[in-house]
Scaffold this motif. Structure first.
Motif, PDB file in Angstrom:
ATOM      1  N   ASN A 145       0.849  -1.215   0.000  1.00 32.42           N
ATOM      2  CA  ASN A 145       0.000   0.000   0.000  1.00 32.42           C
ATOM      3  C   ASN A 145       0.877   1.254   0.000  1.00 32.42           C
ATOM      4  OD1 ASN A 145      -2.176  -1.659   0.151  1.00 32.42           O
ATOM      5  ND2 ASN A 145      -2.609  -1.297   2.315  1.00 32.42           N
ATOM      6  N   HIS A 146       1.901   1.233   0.854  1.00 36.87           N
ATOM      7  CA  HIS A 146       2.766   2.415   0.954  1.00 36.87           C
ATOM      8  C   HIS A 146       3.567   2.627  -0.331  1.00 36.87           C
ATOM      9  CE1 HIS A 146       2.126   3.611   5.127  1.00 36.87           C
ATOM     10  NE2 HIS A 146       1.979   2.328   5.377  1.00 36.87           N
ATOM     11  N   VAL A 147       4.085   1.536  -0.890  1.00 31.18           N
ATOM     12  CA  VAL A 147       4.909   1.676  -2.095  1.00 31.18           C
ATOM     13  C   VAL A 147       4.055   2.141  -3.277  1.00 31.18           C
ATOM     14  CG1 VAL A 147       6.359   0.440  -3.761  1.00 31.18           C
ATOM     15  CG2 VAL A 147       6.662   0.025  -1.321  1.00 31.18           C
ATOM     16  N   ASP A 148       2.831   1.618  -3.393  1.00 29.36           N
ATOM     17  CA  ASP A 148       1.959   2.027  -4.502  1.00 29.36           C
ATOM     18  C   ASP A 148       1.669   3.525  -4.449  1.00 29.36           C
ATOM     19  OD1 ASP A 148       1.940  -0.560  -5.340  1.00 29.36           O
ATOM     20  OD2 ASP A 148       0.001  -1.062  -4.462  1.00 29.36           O
ATOM     21  N   ALA A 187      13.887  -5.981   5.538  1.00 27.18           N
ATOM     22  CA  ALA A 187      14.605  -5.032   4.675  1.00 27.18           C
ATOM     23  C   ALA A 187      14.563  -5.516   3.224  1.00 27.18           C
ATOM     24  CB  ALA A 187      16.046  -4.883   5.143  1.00 27.18           C
ATOM     25  N   TYR A 188      14.807  -6.818   3.008  1.00 28.43           N
ATOM     26  CA  TYR A 188      14.796  -7.316   1.626  1.00 28.43           C
ATOM     27  C   TYR A 188      13.392  -7.207   1.013  1.00 28.43           C
ATOM     28  CZ  TYR A 188      19.617  -8.867   1.286  1.00 28.43           C
ATOM     29  OH  TYR A 188      20.986  -8.881   1.194  1.00 28.43           O
ATOM     30  N   ILE A 189      12.361  -7.436   1.836  1.00 32.76           N
ATOM     31  CA  ILE A 189      10.997  -7.291   1.284  1.00 32.76           C
ATOM     32  C   ILE A 189      10.810  -5.849   0.808  1.00 32.76           C
ATOM     33  CG2 ILE A 189       8.522  -7.284   1.854  1.00 32.76           C
ATOM     34  CD1 ILE A 189       9.042  -9.581   3.769  1.00 32.76           C
ATOM     35  N   GLU A 190      11.162  -4.901   1.681  1.00 31.76           N
ATOM     36  CA  GLU A 190      10.965  -3.482   1.322  1.00 31.76           C
ATOM     37  C   GLU A 190      11.772  -3.127   0.078  1.00 31.76           C
ATOM     38  OE1 GLU A 190      11.180  -0.315   4.313  1.00 31.76           O
ATOM     39  OE2 GLU A 190      11.267  -1.907   5.788  1.00 31.76           O
ATOM     40  N   LEU A 191      13.058  -3.536   0.074  1.00 31.40           N
ATOM     41  CA  LEU A 191      13.927  -3.132  -1.034  1.00 31.40           C
ATOM     42  C   LEU A 191      13.456  -3.746  -2.346  1.00 31.40           C
ATOM     43  CD1 LEU A 191      17.438  -3.483   0.699  1.00 31.40           C
ATOM     44  CD2 LEU A 191      16.145  -1.382   0.309  1.00 31.40           C
ATOM     45  N   ARG A 192      13.105  -5.032  -2.307  1.00 28.27           N
ATOM     46  CA  ARG A 192      12.695  -5.697  -3.560  1.00 28.27           C
ATOM     47  C   ARG A 192      11.383  -5.127  -4.069  1.00 28.27           C
ATOM     48  NH1 ARG A 192      14.321 -11.433  -0.987  1.00 28.27           N
ATOM     49  NH2 ARG A 192      16.530 -11.321  -1.504  1.00 28.27           N
ATOM     50  N   VAL A 193      10.418  -4.976  -3.166  1.00 29.72           N
ATOM     51  CA  VAL A 193       9.102  -4.489  -3.598  1.00 29.72           C
ATOM     52  C   VAL A 193       9.235  -3.060  -4.126  1.00 29.72           C
ATOM     53  CG1 VAL A 193       6.829  -3.777  -2.746  1.00 29.72           C
ATOM     54  CG2 VAL A 193       7.746  -6.025  -2.126  1.00 29.72           C
ATOM     55  N   ALA A 194       9.918  -2.189  -3.355  1.00 30.05           N
ATOM     56  CA  ALA A 194       9.997  -0.778  -3.763  1.00 30.05           C
ATOM     57  C   ALA A 194      10.753  -0.656  -5.086  1.00 30.05           C
ATOM     58  CB  ALA A 194      10.669   0.048  -2.677  1.00 30.05           C
ATOM     59  N   LEU A 195      11.905  -1.327  -5.180  1.00 36.23           N
ATOM     60  CA  LEU A 195      12.702  -1.179  -6.401  1.00 36.23           C
ATOM     61  C   LEU A 195      11.951  -1.749  -7.609  1.00 36.23           C
ATOM     62  CD1 LEU A 195      15.298  -0.248  -7.710  1.00 36.23           C
ATOM     63  CD2 LEU A 195      16.376  -2.408  -7.070  1.00 36.23           C
ATOM     64  N   ALA A 196      11.382  -2.947  -7.446  1.00 33.88           N
ATOM     65  CA  ALA A 196      10.699  -3.567  -8.593  1.00 33.88           C
ATOM     66  C   ALA A 196       9.524  -2.699  -9.039  1.00 33.88           C
ATOM     67  CB  ALA A 196      10.227  -4.973  -8.231  1.00 33.88           C
ATOM     68  N   LYS A 197       8.755  -2.167  -8.094  1.00 33.77           N
ATOM     69  CA  LYS A 197       7.579  -1.375  -8.489  1.00 33.77           C
ATOM     70  C   LYS A 197       7.986  -0.048  -9.128  1.00 33.77           C
ATOM     71  CE  LYS A 197       3.787  -3.424  -6.089  1.00 33.77           C
ATOM     72  NZ  LYS A 197       2.627  -3.318  -5.222  1.00 33.77           N
ATOM     73  N   ILE A 198       9.034   0.565  -8.608  1.00 39.07           N
ATOM     74  CA  ILE A 198       9.478   1.837  -9.205  1.00 39.07           C
ATOM     75  C   ILE A 198      10.001   1.580 -10.621  1.00 39.07           C
ATOM     76  CG2 ILE A 198      11.192   3.706  -9.039  1.00 39.07           C
ATOM     77  CD1 ILE A 198      10.902   3.460  -5.963  1.00 39.07           C
ATOM     78  N   VAL A 199      10.847   0.554 -10.752  1.00 42.04           N
ATOM     79  CA  VAL A 199      11.425   0.279 -12.079  1.00 42.04           C
ATOM     80  C   VAL A 199      10.336  -0.150 -13.061  1.00 42.04           C
ATOM     81  CG1 VAL A 199      12.956  -1.291 -13.344  1.00 42.04           C
ATOM     82  CG2 VAL A 199      13.705  -0.297 -11.193  1.00 42.04           C
ATOM     83  N   PHE A 200       9.357  -0.893 -12.573  1.00 44.79           N
ATOM     84  CA  PHE A 200       8.298  -1.344 -13.462  1.00 44.79           C
ATOM     85  C   PHE A 200       7.521  -0.159 -14.039  1.00 44.79           C
ATOM     86  CE2 PHE A 200       3.957  -2.584 -14.425  1.00 44.79           C
ATOM     87  CZ  PHE A 200       4.189  -3.654 -15.291  1.00 44.79           C
ATOM     88  N   ALA A 201       7.242   0.820 -13.160  1.00 44.68           N
ATOM     89  CA  ALA A 201       6.317   1.887 -13.579  1.00 44.68           C
ATOM     90  C   ALA A 201       6.994   3.142 -14.106  1.00 44.68           C
ATOM     91  CB  ALA A 201       5.423   2.253 -12.396  1.00 44.68           C
ATOM     92  N   LEU A 202       8.219   3.397 -13.679  1.00 42.62           N
ATOM     93  CA  LEU A 202       8.795   4.727 -13.931  1.00 42.62           C
ATOM     94  C   LEU A 202      10.179   4.684 -14.571  1.00 42.62           C
ATOM     95  CD1 LEU A 202       8.062   6.243 -10.389  1.00 42.62           C
ATOM     96  CD2 LEU A 202       6.600   6.401 -12.408  1.00 42.62           C
ATOM     97  N   ASP A 203      10.489   5.776 -15.257  1.00 45.05           N
ATOM     98  CA  ASP A 203      11.881   6.038 -15.667  1.00 45.05           C
ATOM     99  C   ASP A 203      12.330   7.254 -14.872  1.00 45.05           C
ATOM    100  OD1 ASP A 203      12.162   4.036 -17.653  1.00 45.05           O
ATOM    101  OD2 ASP A 203      10.813   5.206 -18.932  1.00 45.05           O
ATOM    102  N   TRP A 204      13.632   7.430 -14.702  1.00 43.51           N
ATOM    103  CA  TRP A 204      14.071   8.609 -13.947  1.00 43.51           C
ATOM    104  C   TRP A 204      15.429   9.102 -14.405  1.00 43.51           C
ATOM    105  CZ3 TRP A 204      14.091   3.706 -11.683  1.00 43.51           C
ATOM    106  CH2 TRP A 204      15.285   3.269 -11.121  1.00 43.51           C
ATOM    107  N   GLU A 205      15.656  10.402 -14.118  1.00 38.27           N
ATOM    108  CA  GLU A 205      16.946  11.009 -14.463  1.00 38.27           C
ATOM    109  C   GLU A 205      17.306  12.008 -13.369  1.00 38.27           C
ATOM    110  OE1 GLU A 205      16.479  13.429 -17.986  1.00 38.27           O
ATOM    111  OE2 GLU A 205      14.581  14.198 -17.258  1.00 38.27           O
ATOM    112  N   LEU A 206      18.612  12.225 -13.176  1.00 34.86           N
ATOM    113  CA  LEU A 206      19.045  13.204 -12.186  1.00 34.86           C
ATOM    114  C   LEU A 206      18.812  14.601 -12.746  1.00 34.86           C
ATOM    115  CD1 LEU A 206      22.438  11.717 -10.915  1.00 34.86           C
ATOM    116  CD2 LEU A 206      20.146  11.438  -9.956  1.00 34.86           C
TER     117      LEU A 206
END
Ligand code: HEM
Length: 486
Positions: free
Chosen positions: A152-155, A422-441
């Protein structure tokens, strides 16, 4: 004739003579005299104190290891080690032939009942009691039961990254990831989120906590330089002390609320369920432990996610490879779970996480083997390069390459209790961000890790990032279910 001046000169001369003799002893006759290191560190705590308070501790210790070797003297009675073997010897469990190496009293000071908590307790027996109380909440089934809260939080976070990027043209992810991870930990420890992601700003409870932790790094030195003990009341401003007192009161209030909620929670468990139901900890002890769980659990994951964001933004090849892996594995964001983002399923995503944890390990630790062993070139060739591929070497490979030895979560009886979370948070957050978004500095490129400072916890330099949705995926992500902050 005896005058005060003569007395003063004599005392000064005696003190000077004493100091010179102590320095000669420390440099040439002390049991640690044979170990290399900065000369000033061998004769005084000042080198350590200045390096520590400047926030450059990890960088200077790493340089010192590069210059002087794997075992160096960093204070008159202290060595720092940076080899895998030393790490295993120091942090590993006691054996028939080896005693347990306790956390340093120089680091944690004395622990009385008032100060005791799972992370700071030095006495192995008292720690074992606390460990038994908290460990059940971190078991795989207990964590699986709480995983939906993390989603819920990551979404919501993914949606907000897009919104903030659109409205403000960038997001300072050094702050934003802290909002996310403190919200998650608030929900898992106190039963309610801080609402920071929803509101787009830090909650006061978190700001005061982090502010106090950063500004009190000097407290860590009081055992080394006893004079600081006397000076501390003058070093901390009245405002800081008042804010801290309010913070303690607010923590207690949240814990009391959580205790009252317990009956209505039924089967639902969180990180405090077992300790509360055991009846073995007072409200004050629960509050102290909850506070340490939040700090240990939120700041660390936020730092890792920020480091990953920077490393991927500056390594487009790695980011493209990761995006391919995630976007081929899932056709919609709701297929992403911690299990579906595990090392077997998404090896590259997990290699990215390991590599970021290697390059940017958690804060300074309470025992003398430095996590800078991750940057020892004999352990990881070209240690400063971000190269997730080094984690994809399999044991059946013909090549001579091996994975580096790292211990980002430590090992032995004082290893991280929250590693699976920690691994649950890191995997879920990273996978969901990479799945949905692109980013640049955004802005001029700069060396972000070198701009960060370590003052007990990592004080992260701002990192401005612009996110753009990848096609229409964001709309497919379930909308938030986080409660409004009252
Ligand atoms: C990327 C994330 C994390 C990293 C790198 C990390 C790393 C570590 C390390 C290195 C230690 C040992 C510290 C020492 O020896 O002084 C530790 C201890 C601890 N961590 Fe984590 N941690 C992370 C996330 C978490 C999370 C999510 C929690 C959940 C609350 C957590 C809870 C704890 C606790 C309670 C301890 C003390 C354990 C004990 O002494 O028995 N950590 N962590």
């Amino acid at each position: 004739m005896f005058t005060f001046a003569v007395v003063w000169y004599s005392v000064a001369a005696l003190l000077l003579a004493y100091w010179i003799i102590t320095c000669i002893y420390d440099l040439y006759f002390h049991p640690l005299a044979k170990y290399p290191g900065p000369r000033i560190a061998a004769v005084s705590q000042l080198w350590y104190a200045s390096v520590y308070t400047g926030g450059n501790w990890p960088f200077i210790i790493e340089q010192a290891h590069r210059k002087y070797g794997d075992v160096i003297r960093i204070a008159p009675n202290e060595l720092s080690f940076c080899t895998p073997q030393a790490f295993k010897d120091i942090y590993g469990a006691a054996t028939k032939t080896k005693k347990l190496f306790p956390k340093s009293e120089l680091f944690y000071g004395e622990t009385g009942a008032k100060d005791t908590n799972i992370a700071y307790e030095r006495d192995p027996d008292t720690h074992a009691v606390l460990y038994k109380l908290f460990a059940p909440s971190f078991r795989p089934q207990a964590l699986r039961d709480q995983e939906h809260l993390i989603h819920n939080h990551v979404d919501l976070f993914v949606q907000q990254l897009c919104r903030w990027s659109r409205e403000n043209s960038y997001v300072d992810v050094s702050k934003a990831f802290e909002w996310l991870t403190f919200d998650i930990m608030g929900e898992l420890a106190f039963g309610e989120s801080f609402g920071a992601v929803k509101n787009g700003q830090s909650h006061t409870w978190v700001s005061i906590l982090l502010g106090a932790v950063y500004s009190t790094s000097v407290v860590q030195l009081k055992k080394r330089l006893p004079i600081l003990e006397k000076a501390l009341p003058w070093l901390a401003t009245k405002q800081v002390l008042e804010e801290w007192a309010q913070h303690q009161a607010a923590t207690m209030e949240r814990v009391q609320k959580r205790i009252q909620m317990d009956e209505s929670m039924g089967e639902r468990q969180d990180l405090l369920t077992h300790p509360i139901r055991s009846g073995k900890l007072s409200a004050a002890e629960l509050a102290n432990n909850a506070q340490v769980l939040l700090t240990a659990g939120a700041e660390t994951s936020a730092t890792t996610l920020t480091a990953i964001t920077y490393l991927l933004a500056t390594h487009p090849g790695s980011r493209a490879r990761l995006a391919d892996e995630v976007r081929v594995a899932f056709t919609s964001a709701d297929q992403i779970t911690a299990a579906a983002a595990g090392p077997q399923q998404l090896p590259y995503l997990n290699a990215v996480i390991e590599e970021a944890l290697r390059i940017f390990p958690r804060r300074r630790w309470a025992r003398p083997a430095s996590p800078r062993l991750h940057l020892n070139p004999r352990n990881a060739p070209s240690p400063r390069s971000f190269h997730p591929e080094r984690w994809l070497v399999s044991s059946t490979d013909d090549s001579n390459s091996t994975k580096p030895y790292t211990a980002a979560f430590s090992i032995g009886p004082r290893a991280c209790l929250g590693i699976s979370l920690a691994y649950i948070e890191l995997r879920v957050a990273l996978a969901k961000i990479v799945f949905a978004l692109d980013w640049e500095l955004v802005g001029e490129p700069f060396d972000w890790p070198s701009a960060c400072r370590l003052t007990q916890l990592w004080k992260k330099a701002p990192l401005q990032v612009r996110y753009t949705p990848r096609k229409d995926e964001v709309e497919k992500i379930p909308v938030l279910k986080v409660e409004e902050e009252p």
